[in-house]
Write an enzyme that holds these catalytic residues in place. Structure first.
Site, PDB file in Angstrom:
ATOM      1  N   SER A  63       0.800  -1.238   0.000  1.00 39.21           N
ATOM      2  CA  SER A  63       0.000   0.000   0.000  1.00 39.21           C
ATOM      3  C   SER A  63       0.825   1.277   0.000  1.00 39.21           C
ATOM      4  CB  SER A  63      -0.961   0.012   1.184  1.00 39.21           C
ATOM      5  OG  SER A  63      -1.984  -0.911   0.943  1.00 39.21           O
ATOM      6  N   LYS A  66       0.189   3.421  -3.015  1.00 34.90           N
ATOM      7  CA  LYS A  66      -1.089   4.098  -3.306  1.00 34.90           C
ATOM      8  C   LYS A  66      -0.979   5.617  -3.515  1.00 34.90           C
ATOM      9  CE  LYS A  66      -3.935   0.577  -1.006  1.00 34.90           C
ATOM     10  NZ  LYS A  66      -4.537   0.194   0.290  1.00 34.90           N
ATOM     11  N   TYR A 189      -3.232  -3.104 -10.030  1.00 35.63           N
ATOM     12  CA  TYR A 189      -3.177  -2.851  -8.576  1.00 35.63           C
ATOM     13  C   TYR A 189      -2.250  -3.870  -7.891  1.00 35.63           C
ATOM     14  CZ  TYR A 189      -4.529  -2.739  -3.705  1.00 35.63           C
ATOM     15  OH  TYR A 189      -4.486  -2.697  -2.329  1.00 35.63           O
ATOM     16  N   TYR A 241      -5.084   4.560   7.741  1.00 35.75           N
ATOM     17  CA  TYR A 241      -6.419   3.952   7.848  1.00 35.75           C
ATOM     18  C   TYR A 241      -7.105   4.287   9.179  1.00 35.75           C
ATOM     19  CZ  TYR A 241      -3.725   1.055   4.602  1.00 35.75           C
ATOM     20  OH  TYR A 241      -2.889   0.612   3.651  1.00 35.75           O
ATOM     21  N   VAL A 259       1.507  -3.566   3.964  1.00 39.97           N
ATOM     22  CA  VAL A 259       1.492  -4.794   4.767  1.00 39.97           C
ATOM     23  C   VAL A 259       2.777  -5.622   4.664  1.00 39.97           C
ATOM     24  CG1 VAL A 259      -0.998  -5.155   5.004  1.00 39.97           C
ATOM     25  CG2 VAL A 259       0.189  -6.024   2.966  1.00 39.97           C
TER      26      VAL A 259
HETATM   27  N1  GLN Z   1      -1.807  -5.641  -1.744  1.00 34.95           N
HETATM   28  C1  GLN Z   1      -2.364  -5.449  -0.432  1.00 34.95           C
HETATM   29  C2  GLN Z   1      -3.854  -5.663  -0.434  1.00 34.95           C
HETATM   30  O1  GLN Z   1      -4.517  -5.201  -1.297  1.00 34.95           O
HETATM   31  C3  GLN Z   1      -1.996  -4.095   0.088  1.00 34.95           C
HETATM   32  C4  GLN Z   1      -2.584  -3.811   1.465  1.00 34.95           C
HETATM   33  C5  GLN Z   1      -1.722  -2.969   2.351  1.00 34.95           C
HETATM   34  O2  GLN Z   1      -0.512  -2.856   2.165  1.00 34.95           O
HETATM   35  N2  GLN Z   1      -2.316  -2.409   3.366  1.00 34.95           N
HETATM   36  O3  GLN Z   1      -4.414  -6.279   0.440  1.00 34.95           O
END
Ligand code: GLN
Length: 310
Positions: A63, A66, A189, A241, A259
């Site tokens: 993420s 993003k 994505y 978040y 993550v």
């Molecule tokens: N590729 C992960 C997902 O879509 C990214 C989530 C994250 O890093 N918070 O679940």
């Protein structure tokens, strides 16, 4: 700041023994990574790099990609279009929330959660003979000043197990937020999430945002300065978040976690900060990374809300 390398080293030593948290076990390939790895890096706006720990260890962006793809979409489609499709409000929900779309408009709340980020990726198309994947890779390569690659294993691993993200994408299609190229959008994505970087790369990316869109070492404009505030404000209010409020209160900097254990924070006009350590908490943030960045920010009074003129 001469002692910064030593201080970063101290932070690594202090927090490495913390073994709380788990790897991101919902993506099988990410579940297997070495949990003792820990690195920190800082890139100041004049291009100086400070570093400590396992800074060469590669990991996938997840993420942390993003905000950068959002900036790319803003440049291509403009603020008005992007705001008509993706909101700018914190959702107060987990990153992978499936229920939360805005009540009236059915837009995702913001581009930092999965629903918003999947929508954003759907707006990046092939262009001038370049595939959307190549365009995104080239963009990240401009931030890091070297060519990057996708971790195919992580990409496949996420793609094969992404039932939740697939459901989100279909819901977005149902509400006409995205078009018919659902699988292609999801692939992009998953690919942007699977781009391999190290902690210095991540600090260069953060440093570019800190430096108003100009890469601190190459001095190239990577993001139009006009869009920097769009991206940073969303990182501050939504980047962490459902713990964005706690982060703004205790750290006070735009940030984004992934993550895989990557975490970046931006001190506008001063520096980009990055940490990597793969054990994550319930919200999906690197536990050692959060502790170390919190301490660094407190020591040097880096919060945006703390005036240094007193
Ligand atoms: N590729 C992960 C997902 O879509 C990214 C989530 C994250 O890093 N918070 O679940």
């Amino acid at each position: 700041m001469e002692n910064l390398n030593t201080y970063l080293q101290e932070l690594i030593q202090k927090h490495r023994s913390n073994t709380e948290g788990t790897t991101a076990n919902y993506i099988p390939e990410l579940a297997r990574v070495a949990t003792d790895k820990f690195a920190m890096a800082i890139v100041t706006c004049d291009g100086t790099i400070y570093q400590a720990g396992d800074v060469e260890v590669p990991f996938t962006l997840q993420s942390t990609s993003k905000p950068f793809v959002y900036a790319m979409a803003l440049e291509e489609h403009g603020r008005e279009f992007m705001r008509s499709r993706v909101g700018v409000e914190p959702s107060g929900e987990a990153f992978n929330s499936i229920v939360e779309l805005e009540k009236q408009t059915h837009r995702p709340y913001n581009p930092m959660i999965n629903s918003g980020a999947i929508a954003v990726s759907s707006f990046i198309k092939d262009q001038k003979g370049l595939s959307r994947e190549k365009r995104v890779l080239d963009l990240f390569g401009a931030y890091t000043n070297h060519q990057l690659a996708i971790d195919e294993k992580v990409f496949q691993s996420e793609k094969q197990t992404a039932h939740r993200n697939r459901s989100i994408a279909h819901l977005l299609r149902h509400f006409d937020v995205i078009g018919d190229d659902i699988d292609e959008s999801l692939d992009l994505y998953f690919k942007q999430c699977s781009i391999l970087v190290n902690t210095i790369d991540l600090a260069l990316m953060a440093g570019t945002l800190a430096n108003n869109g100009v890469q601190p070492q190459t001095k190239k404009i990577i993001v139009k300065p006009d869009y920097i505030a769009d991206v940073l404000s969303l990182m501050l209010t939504c980047g962490m978040y459902d713990s964005a409020g706690e982060w703004a209160y205790t750290v006070g900097l735009p940030a984004k976690s992934g993550v895989s254990g990557g975490l970046l924070a931006v001190v506008p006009g001063k520096m980009g900060i990055a940490a990597y350590s793969p054990l994550i908490d319930q919200q999906g943030h690197s536990i050692r990374g959060v502790l170390a960045i919190k301490e660094l920010v407190k020591k040097y009074k880096l919060s945006m809300f703390r005036s240094t003129h007193n």
